[in-house]
Scaffold this motif. Structure first.
Motif, PDB file in Angstrom:
ATOM      1  N   ASP A   8      -5.985   2.528   6.945  1.00 10.01           N
ATOM      2  CA  ASP A   8      -5.074   1.528   7.506  1.00 10.01           C
ATOM      3  C   ASP A   8      -3.749   1.532   6.752  1.00 10.01           C
ATOM      4  N   LEU A   9      -2.682   1.183   7.449  1.00 10.53           N
ATOM      5  CA  LEU A   9      -1.379   0.980   6.826  1.00 10.53           C
ATOM      6  C   LEU A   9      -1.288  -0.487   6.434  1.00 10.53           C
ATOM      7  N   VAL A  10      -1.096  -0.755   5.133  1.00 10.02           N
ATOM      8  CA  VAL A  10      -1.048  -2.124   4.632  1.00 10.02           C
ATOM      9  C   VAL A  10       0.237  -2.322   3.832  1.00 10.02           C
ATOM     10  N   GLN A  11       0.575  -3.610   3.619  1.00  9.37           N
ATOM     11  CA  GLN A  11       1.737  -3.972   2.813  1.00  9.37           C
ATOM     12  C   GLN A  11       1.295  -4.947   1.747  1.00  9.37           C
ATOM     13  N   VAL A  12       1.817  -4.773   0.524  1.00 10.58           N
ATOM     14  CA  VAL A  12       1.511  -5.688  -0.570  1.00 10.58           C
ATOM     15  C   VAL A  12       2.322  -6.959  -0.352  1.00 10.58           C
ATOM     16  N   ARG A  24       5.458  -5.582  -4.712  1.00 14.05           N
ATOM     17  CA  ARG A  24       5.529  -6.443  -3.537  1.00 14.05           C
ATOM     18  C   ARG A  24       6.488  -5.860  -2.499  1.00 14.05           C
ATOM     19  N   GLY A  25       6.028  -5.799  -1.255  1.00 12.55           N
ATOM     20  CA  GLY A  25       6.840  -5.263  -0.178  1.00 12.55           C
ATOM     21  C   GLY A  25       6.585  -3.791   0.120  1.00 12.55           C
ATOM     22  N   ASP A  84       3.315  -2.094  16.008  1.00  7.73           N
ATOM     23  CA  ASP A  84       4.496  -2.227  16.859  1.00  7.73           C
ATOM     24  C   ASP A  84       5.727  -2.684  16.076  1.00  7.73           C
ATOM     25  N   SER A  85       5.589  -3.787  15.326  1.00  4.49           N
ATOM     26  CA  SER A  85       6.740  -4.368  14.638  1.00  4.49           C
ATOM     27  C   SER A  85       6.916  -3.870  13.207  1.00  4.49           C
ATOM     28  N   LYS A  86       5.923  -3.162  12.670  1.00  7.24           N
ATOM     29  CA  LYS A  86       5.945  -2.656  11.286  1.00  7.24           C
ATOM     30  C   LYS A  86       6.079  -3.780  10.261  1.00  7.24           C
ATOM     31  N   LYS A  87       5.550  -4.966  10.595  1.00 10.10           N
ATOM     32  CA  LYS A  87       5.553  -6.103   9.691  1.00 10.10           C
ATOM     33  C   LYS A  87       4.121  -6.496   9.375  1.00 10.10           C
ATOM     34  N   PRO A  88       3.887  -7.125   8.203  1.00  8.10           N
ATOM     35  CA  PRO A  88       2.522  -7.566   7.893  1.00  8.10           C
ATOM     36  C   PRO A  88       2.055  -8.630   8.872  1.00  8.10           C
ATOM     37  N   ALA A 112      -4.223  -6.591  15.767  1.00  6.96           N
ATOM     38  CA  ALA A 112      -3.205  -7.287  14.976  1.00  6.96           C
ATOM     39  C   ALA A 112      -2.703  -8.480  15.775  1.00  6.96           C
ATOM     40  N   LYS A 113      -2.764  -9.661  15.164  1.00  3.24           N
ATOM     41  CA  LYS A 113      -2.296 -10.871  15.821  1.00  3.24           C
ATOM     42  C   LYS A 113      -0.767 -10.910  15.794  1.00  3.24           C
ATOM     43  N   LYS A 114      -0.178 -11.581  16.759  1.00  2.02           N
ATOM     44  CA  LYS A 114       1.266 -11.769  16.799  1.00  2.02           C
ATOM     45  C   LYS A 114       1.601 -13.102  16.160  1.00  2.02           C
ATOM     46  N   SER A 115       2.628 -13.128  15.299  1.00  4.16           N
ATOM     47  CA  SER A 115       3.040 -14.391  14.721  1.00  4.16           C
ATOM     48  C   SER A 115       4.093 -15.021  15.613  1.00  4.16           C
TER      49      SER A 115
END
Length: 119
Positions: A8-12, A24-25, A84-88, A112-115
């Protein structure tokens, strides 16, 4: 069922900022998951330095020195990246009926849920 899996692609999302020498980031792929310890190893994140004693093998080659590698990070400190958005984003599960070889099964699918900001 695990929220984060190998590959998976994850972000700290916590820790020291990159300006202060932290991670971070940063985004990276999950190399390994330790489910029993709730930890993951992320590619390019949380580097540690290990010093090992200099020795010799049977052939006479030198071993040891300074080695850097990724250390495990707690799973609560990373978030899955929305493709899609490349955001956590947060992870949700939904049940779908899948038919394989004429047999219908209900399986849980991860998504992935949408915020509210992404809508």
């Amino acid at each position: 069922m695990a929220n984060i899996k190998k590959g998976d692609l994850v972000q700290v999302i916590t820790g020291r900022t990159q300006a202060r020498g932290g991670s971070r980031g940063k985004q990276g792929r999950v190399i390994e998951v330790f489910a029993e310890k709730n930890r993951v190893i992320v590619e390019g994140v949380n580097f540690v330095t290990k010093h090992s004693r200099v020795g010799q093998t049977q052939r006479g080659t030198k071993t040891g020195g300074i080695e850097t590698f990724e250390a495990p990070i707690h799973v609560s400190n990373v978030a899955l990246v929305d493709p899609d958005s490349k955001k956590p984003t947060r992870v949700g599960f939904r049940e779908e009926v899948v038919e394989k070889d004429g047999v219908k099964r209900t399986v849980r699918i991860r998504y992935a849920k949408k915020s509210g900001k992404d809508l």
